[in-house]
Design a protein around this motif. Sequence first.
Motif, PDB file in Angstrom:
ATOM      1  N   SER A  47       0.836  -1.200   0.000  1.00  0.00           N
ATOM      2  CA  SER A  47       0.000   0.000   0.000  1.00  0.00           C
ATOM      3  C   SER A  47       0.868   1.246   0.000  1.00  0.00           C
ATOM      4  O   SER A  47       2.048   1.197   0.334  1.00  0.00           O
ATOM      5  N   GLY A  48       0.258   2.350  -0.396  1.00  0.00           N
ATOM      6  CA  GLY A  48       0.979   3.616  -0.427  1.00  0.00           C
ATOM      7  C   GLY A  48       1.077   4.162  -1.844  1.00  0.00           C
ATOM      8  O   GLY A  48       0.289   3.821  -2.713  1.00  0.00           O
ATOM      9  N   SER A  49       2.056   4.987  -2.054  1.00  0.00           N
ATOM     10  CA  SER A  49       2.231   5.671  -3.334  1.00  0.00           C
ATOM     11  C   SER A  49       2.952   4.770  -4.334  1.00  0.00           C
ATOM     12  O   SER A  49       4.130   4.949  -4.622  1.00  0.00           O
ATOM     13  N   ILE A  50       2.215   3.828  -4.866  1.00  0.00           N
ATOM     14  CA  ILE A  50       2.787   2.814  -5.752  1.00  0.00           C
ATOM     15  C   ILE A  50       2.402   3.084  -7.187  1.00  0.00           C
ATOM     16  O   ILE A  50       1.217   3.197  -7.501  1.00  0.00           O
ATOM     17  N   PHE A  51       3.414   3.157  -8.045  1.00  0.00           N
ATOM     18  CA  PHE A  51       3.129   3.214  -9.472  1.00  0.00           C
ATOM     19  C   PHE A  51       3.007   1.807 -10.036  1.00  0.00           C
ATOM     20  O   PHE A  51       2.062   1.476 -10.729  1.00  0.00           O
ATOM     21  N   SER A  52       3.992   0.988  -9.699  1.00  0.00           N
ATOM     22  CA  SER A  52       3.948  -0.404 -10.129  1.00  0.00           C
ATOM     23  C   SER A  52       4.902  -1.221  -9.267  1.00  0.00           C
ATOM     24  O   SER A  52       5.733  -0.668  -8.547  1.00  0.00           O
ATOM     25  N   ILE A  53       4.748  -2.527  -9.356  1.00  0.00           N
ATOM     26  CA  ILE A  53       5.613  -3.440  -8.619  1.00  0.00           C
ATOM     27  C   ILE A  53       6.292  -4.362  -9.601  1.00  0.00           C
ATOM     28  O   ILE A  53       5.620  -4.996 -10.422  1.00  0.00           O
ATOM     29  N   ASN A  54       7.593  -4.422  -9.541  1.00  0.00           N
ATOM     30  CA  ASN A  54       8.337  -5.353 -10.383  1.00  0.00           C
ATOM     31  C   ASN A  54       8.296  -6.726  -9.712  1.00  0.00           C
ATOM     32  O   ASN A  54       7.242  -7.288  -9.509  1.00  0.00           O
TER      33      ASN A  54
END
Length: 121
Positions: free
Chosen positions: A25-32
């Motif tokens: 959670s939080g300010s996530i654009f994307s997860i690799n």
Amino acid sequence: QVQLVESGGGLVQAGGSLRLSCAASGSIFSINAMGWYRQAPGKQRELVATITSGGSINYADSVKGRFTISRDSAKNTGYLQMNSLKPEDTAVYYCNADIIIAATWRHMDAWGKGTLVTVSS
């Protein structure tokens, strides 16, 4: 601020199953890549499994055929299905993720605080 929170640990008898979850959670654009690691008492932290954004998966030899890693990118959540658990699987399990922070494009190597899995014989 980005946070990883694991859940799903607990006490299970040998041969049983557990499903761990890891919510980002939080300010996530994307997860690799996302991964699961574990640390048993008196031992070093070790890799359990990883999964890339493209779905490539890697397992430690000790869990192949018993554990399954997966992820729901829409929910920023990763999972670890653990079957045929053995006493030697007892450890604190940690989630790890390579996160791209929104608006900054910076990478963050994020870790959760861990969830305890205890397998009784």
